[in-house]
Design an enzyme around this catalytic site. Structure first.
Site, short mmCIF file in Angstrom:
data_model
loop_
_atom_site.label_atom_id
_atom_site.label_comp_id
_atom_site.label_asym_id
_atom_site.label_seq_id
_atom_site.Cartn_x
_atom_site.Cartn_y
_atom_site.Cartn_z
N ALA A 1 0.82 -1.21 0.00
CA ALA A 1 0.00 0.00 0.00
C ALA A 1 0.85 1.26 0.00
CB ALA A 1 -0.95 -0.01 1.19
N GLU A 2 1.90 1.31 0.83
CA GLU A 2 2.79 2.46 0.86
C GLU A 2 4.23 2.02 1.04
OE1 GLU A 2 -0.62 5.10 0.91
OE2 GLU A 2 -0.27 3.31 2.13
N THR A 3 5.11 2.76 0.39
CA THR A 3 6.54 2.68 0.65
C THR A 3 6.96 4.02 1.24
OG1 THR A 3 6.98 1.11 -1.14
CG2 THR A 3 8.84 2.41 -0.35
#
Length: 270
Positions: free
Chosen positions: A47-49
Site C-alpha cells: 500500500a505504501e513505501t
C-alpha cells in the site's frame, strides 16, 4: 553501478506478521529522484513505501508513495518507520519528529511495542450528494445503503450495523461513484468490544482496499468521539487482514497507538 539500499517490510497495526497493513520502509542518506522512488514503490506493490532522511538527532524528513502516486499523509507507514528507528536504527530515542507534506508528525515510544503517532484531524461535514448515491454505494457493496454521507479528505459513509461493513465483499466498481481525488471510508458502530469498525477503499491511489489506515482514523476518531461522547476509542478496521487501533481525540490532532511486526529486511539494487 547500481545503488544498494536497505529495505524493511513491516506490518503496522499488527500483533504478528501477516496481519495489519504492510509498509515498505527505505532509509536514505539523501533523497533519490522522485521518479525513482515512485518506481521502487511500484516494484514493492504494498500500500505504501516510506522513504526518510535523517535531519538531526530524532528528526527526519518523511515521504510516502503508493504503487502509483506520492501521497500527503500515511499513518501506517509512519508507524512502521518509527518502529524501525526505535527498534534498530536509534534505539536510544523516546520520541521522533517527522517533517512531512502534512506538517510535523510526532511519534512517542510506547510500552510493548505500541508506539503512538499524532496526526492532523480531519473533521467531516455532511455531504450534499446526488439523491441516489447512498443507494448506489449499497448496490456496489452488495449490502444495505449507508444512512449518512459526509465528506472530509475522503467520502465518509456511515452504516447502521457493523455486520454490513464486515460483509462488504470488496471495492467492486466503487471508483465509478467517487470523485477522482477521493477514497471511501465505510464505518459503523462497533461490535466485539470495539467502539467502531471501518474499511477504507482508495482506488484513486491504486489501492482497491487498504488493510489498516491511520489517515482514515483522523476522520473516524473525531466523528465517533463526538457521537459516542468518548475521548479514547478502540477501533477495528475489518478488512480481510484486519487491525486494531487505540485512538484518542485531541481536538486538532488525532493520536493513535498500535503494534508493529517485522516481516522482512534485505537489500535492493537500483
Amino acid at each position: 553501478m547500481p545503488t544498494n539500499l536497505k529495505i524493511w517490510q513491516i506490518d503496522a497495526f499488527a500483533e504478528k506478521p501477516l496481519e495489519g497493513n504492510p509498509a515498505a520502509v527505505v532509509p536514505l542518506e539523501s533523497w533519490l529522484d522522485t521518479a525513482l522512488m515512485q518506481r521502487i514503490a511500484n516494484e514493492n506493490q504494498v500500500a505504501e513505501t516510506a522513504f526518510f532522511v535523517k535531519q538531526a538527532v530524532g528528526h527526519y524528513r518523511l515521504r510516502w508513495f503508493t504503487p502509483t502516486v506520492e501521497v500527503p499523509l500515511c499513518g501506517h507507514a509512519t508507524l512502521a518507520s518509527s518502529w524501525l528507528i526505535f527498534s534498530e536504527l536509534a534505539p536510544e530515542l523516546d520520541t521522533i519528529a517527522f517533517e512531512t507534506h502534512s506538517g510535523t508528525l510526532s511519534v512517542a515510544r510506547g510500552a510493548d511495542n505500541r508506539h503512538s503517532i499524532s496526526l492532523p484531524s480531519d473533521f467531516v461535514e455532511p455531504f450534499e450528494a446526488a439523491p441516489d448515491l447512498a443507494r448506489r454505494i449499497g448496490a456496489v457493496f452488495h449490502t444495505s445503503a449507508p444512512t449518512a454521507l459526509f465528506k472530509g479528505r475522503n467520502l465518509f459513509a456511515v452504516f447502521d450495523d457493523a455486520k454490513a461493513v464486515r460483509a462488504i465483499p470488496g471495492p467492486g466498481d466503487i471508483q465509478s461513484l467517487l470523485p477522482s481525488d477521493l477514497g471511501l471510508i465505510a464505518t459503523a458502530p462497533g461490535d466485539d468490544g470495539f467502539d467502531f469498525v471501518s474499511r477504507y477503499f482508495a482506488p484513486h491511489h491504486g489501492i482497491p482496499e487498504d488493510p489498516v489506515t491511520g489517515s482514515a482514523h483522523c476522520a473516524l476518531t473525531p466523528y465517533w468521539s463526538k457521537r459516542l461522547d468518548k475521548k479514547v476509542l478502540r477501533a477495528r478496521q475489518v478488512s480481510p487482514r484486519g487491525g486494531n487501533l487505540l485512538c484518542t481525540n485531541d481536538g486538532a490532532r488525532t493520536t493513535m497507538a498500535g503494534a508493529c511486526a517485522l516481516y522482512l529486511k534485505g537489500d535492493i539494487w537500483v
